[in-house]
Scaffold this motif. Structure first.
Motif, PDB file in Angstrom:
ATOM      1  N   GLN A 212     -84.928  38.434  50.138  1.00 16.11           N
ATOM      2  CA  GLN A 212     -85.731  39.285  51.011  1.00 16.11           C
ATOM      3  C   GLN A 212     -84.995  39.653  52.300  1.00 16.11           C
ATOM      4  N   ILE A 213     -84.210  38.729  52.822  1.00 14.55           N
ATOM      5  CA  ILE A 213     -83.439  39.021  54.037  1.00 14.55           C
ATOM      6  C   ILE A 213     -82.313  40.006  53.730  1.00 14.55           C
ATOM      7  N   LYS A 214     -81.651  39.811  52.597  1.00 15.77           N
ATOM      8  CA  LYS A 214     -80.556  40.704  52.229  1.00 15.77           C
ATOM      9  C   LYS A 214     -81.053  42.119  51.916  1.00 15.77           C
ATOM     10  N   GLU A 215     -82.267  42.213  51.384  1.00 16.93           N
ATOM     11  CA  GLU A 215     -82.803  43.516  50.982  1.00 16.93           C
ATOM     12  C   GLU A 215     -83.411  44.303  52.145  1.00 16.93           C
ATOM     13  N   ASN A 216     -83.638  43.653  53.270  1.00 15.21           N
ATOM     14  CA  ASN A 216     -84.283  44.338  54.394  1.00 15.21           C
ATOM     15  C   ASN A 216     -83.542  44.056  55.699  1.00 15.21           C
ATOM     16  N   VAL A 225     -77.198  35.297  55.679  1.00 12.05           N
ATOM     17  CA  VAL A 225     -77.232  34.117  54.808  1.00 12.05           C
ATOM     18  C   VAL A 225     -75.862  33.473  54.819  1.00 12.05           C
ATOM     19  N   GLN A 226     -75.837  32.183  55.050  1.00 10.76           N
ATOM     20  CA  GLN A 226     -74.574  31.448  55.057  1.00 10.76           C
ATOM     21  C   GLN A 226     -74.620  30.368  53.980  1.00 10.76           C
TER      22      GLN A 226
END
Length: 675
Positions: A212-216, A225-226
């Motif tokens: 969800q973080i990568k997509e938005n 993201v690490q």
């Protein structure tokens, strides 16, 4: 008159206009002609930053190469200042943070909460208490410091909350939301957030949150993201007190270690081998170069790869450790509801600790989530009993008395003392557990006759008793890499520390392991090993070797001799013979006579009061095989009643060690790790 004033105002306006024009003209000249090259360079300047890349910690394995601790890959969420709104733009920062909080709450992710404020049931802001954070006082002090909210030490929780709201522009949010946002904003301030120093706000998140973080990227601008290496345990309940724990570095540690290359977000060994071998396990961080051009474009390049920490090879045997922990737990639970205990197994020819078990123990995977529960448990599962619990050793002290008496010529093998149950000195009467009649030293060890050793103490005196106590490591640390108690060796020297007098009756009590004597299970095993091997006291250790992850080179710990007692073989033969008779005919005989190998041992008890009720702690020191000793075992169970009750644990360990071995040769051979 009016025209004159109007004319003056016009003149002033013209002068100001000319001055302004000349000023702009000069600036234009300065930028385009005089310092043209400088301003061109500035307009196309590239800002360069170096970001540390955390190295994976090294593995921890047992003596046979079985993995105890390794790493698994997981995902953490960081905020990266290269992409995050400027610190001047509170509104934009807060909007992104609230989006992240909503996502974390929706997906049931845990995220940082190092701001020591909370909202009570009455709706008022309160400070953290010990229930919220064991180090709450230090956290509150940090929050009020100049680098954070810059408040006086007497500032209230509400004062701190108000300062937070003002600092981070949270006026338009309700108290609960403001505190949630402020918590993450505070973490950025606390961790010195910058392009060179991204800050972790959530650890070990789900793949769903990652996606969800990568997509938005718009809603979560600056969040990334690490991939992180998290500690993973093959059996999280095994050898927990030996292995130890890791955690995020705290402010005090960072201040001390930042010049050694530590970052504010780094992990550090907190206890056990994780702490003792921190320098080896930590590894070498890598580096990433981040460049930002004048248009805000960001480029990242890994310029130095991180190097994983070294592998630590422990002296313990994983399977023996399992047996020791399982049997110890069984006996403690069978003994009583309050029983706790420890057992230590040592290689008598090297000081290597083959096993060291505690009951109760804890689960390393659940240490932080269950910390408050563990810390408040009346049995103290976090307490390392085998290294830190010191007890009056009772009759396990008697072999030492026998060694001293024989070696100093105060008694011989043929010296007999008559036991009629009582012994008088001055106006004091001391008792034995039985009426043994005439006994020599071997018989006195077999029957654990107090009277024999009371008499021996009068011939030796406390100074000679202390001389041998020091030889065998009493009142001294054994040398292991993790914290341990040095115990107490009873005597005038110890009493002087408290302005107390040593009296004749104290010498009598000391001779049977009472008075001020306190020994740990580690010391018991090491003292027994010194008898078993013929008088060499070795430094004990848990680290067998270290294997470099960079080169594969193996660095052996080696053997360290702490003391050569110089005691004669004749003396040891007599004492060992007496200990052998305990194994054959004493309390542990039912367990030991079933074994394939011959053993020698000595039991002991000492009285304690638990919840107003008198109990006996039970102790047992053992070595095997009798004729050619290889291992020594020291065990203790609180409220066990007698030392014999620990024999089942010892027998199981010896049976494992010599399983499938009829020739009494060492059954468990050390295997080498594959390159």
């Amino acid at each position: 008159m009016g025209n004159r004033y109007k004319s003056s105002r016009t003149a002033i306006a013209i002068i100001l206009a000319i001055a302004t024009f000349l000023g702009f003209g000069y600036d234009l000249y300065d930028i385009q002609i005089k310092n043209n090259e400088y301003y061109v360079a500035q307009s196309s300047a590239v800002q360069t930053y170096t970001v540390s890349i955390e190295a994976a910690r090294g593995e921890i394995v047992d003596r046979n190469g079985n993995v105890l601790v390794t790493n698994r890959k997981g995902n953490s969420i960081i905020l990266d200042a290269a992409y995050f709104p400027s610190a001047k733009n509170n509104e934009a920062r807060n909007a992104i943070v609230i989006n992240l909080i909503k996502l974390f709450n929706k997906n049931k992710e845990e995220y940082v909460h190092n701001l020591p404020l909370k909202i009570g049931k009455n709706g008022k802001v309160k400070f953290f208490t010990k229930k919220d954070d064991e180090n709450f006082e230090s956290a509150i002090k940090t929050m009020k410091s100049k680098d954070m909210f810059n408040l006086q030490p007497y500032a209230t929780a509400q004062n701190c909350f108000d300062a937070m709201v003002e600092k981070y522009g949270l006026e338009r949010y309700d108290a609960k939301t403001a505190l949630e946002i402020g918590n993450i904003r505070y973490e950025l301030t606390r961790c010195l957030f910058s392009v060179s120093n991204p800050v972790t706000i959530a650890d070990d998140v789900s793949d769903k949150t990652v996606a969800q973080i990568k997509e938005n990227k718009t809603n979560y601008r600056g969040a990334d993201v690490q991939v992180v290496a998290y500690r993973s345990y093959t059996d999280p309940s095994l050898a927990a007190h030996i292995i130890g724990t890791v955690r995020k570095i705290n402010a005090e540690e960072y201040a001390e270690l930042k010049d050694s290359g530590y970052g504010i977000n780094d992990e550090i060994g907190e206890s056990g081998i994780e702490k003792a071998c921190e320098a080896d396990l930590r590894g070498t961080p890598g580096e990433k170069t981040v460049t930002i051009d004048a248009e805000g474009n960001v480029n990242e390049t890994v310029t130095k790869e991180p190097v994983q920490g070294d592998t630590i090879v422990l002296t313990i045997d994983k399977d023996m450790q399992k047996i020791a922990e399982k049997k110890l737990r069984k006996i403690c639970l069978k003994t009583s509801g309050v029983a706790t205990g420890a057992v230590v197994v040592e290689d008598v020819h090297s000081g290597e600790i083959l096993s060291a078990a505690n009951y109760p123990t804890f689960n390393l995977d659940e240490y932080y989530s269950d910390y408050q529960k563990l810390a408040s448990n009346s049995k103290k599962p976090l307490f390392n009993r085998f290294a830190m619990s010191a007890f009056a050793p009772g009759s396990t002290f008697k072999p030492l008395m026998a060694v001293a008496g024989l070696e100093e010529g105060k008694i011989t093998k043929d010296t007999y003392f008559y036991c009629n149950h009582t012994f008088k000195i001055s106006d004091m009467t001391f008792k034995c557990t039985g009426y043994h009649g005439g006994l020599n030293v071997e018989g006195a060890l077999e029957h654990s006759c107090n009277i024999f050793f009371y008499n021996t103490s009068q011939r030796l005196g406390i100074d000679l008793m202390n001389k041998y106590g020091k030889m065998f490591g009493l009142g001294q640390k054994t040398g292991v890499e993790i914290p341990e108690s040095k115990g107490i060796m009873a005597g005038p020297e110890y009493r002087k520390k408290f302005d107390m007098v040593w009296r004749p009756g104290d010498t009598v009590q000391c001779s049977i392991g009472q008075s001020d004597n306190l020994l740990t299970p580690l010391q018991l095993a090491n003292y027994c090993a010194t008898i078993a091997n013929g008088g060499t006291r070795y430094k004990t250790h848990f680290v067998k070797s270290k294997i470099s992850s960079a080169t594969g080179a193996v660095n052996e710990t080696g053997i360290t001799v702490e003391e050569e007692t110089g005691v004669s073989q004749k003396t040891f033969d007599i004492v060992k013979s007496g200990m052998r008779r305990v194994s054959l005919y004493g309390g542990p005989d039912r367990q030991f006579n079933k074994l394939k190998v011959k053993t020698a041992c000595k039991t002991g008890t000492s009285q304690v009061v638990v919840n107003g009720v008198k109990h006996n702690n039970g102790f047992l020191i053992t070595f095997a095989p009798y004729d050619n000793p290889e291992i020594s075992i020291g065990s203790s169970i609180e409220t066990a009643g007698s030392g014999s009750s620990t024999a089942e644990i010892t027998a199981a360990i010896i049976d494992y060690y010599y399983s499938n071995n009829d020739s009494e040769e060492k059954a468990q051979t050390d295997s080498s790790l594959l390159p």
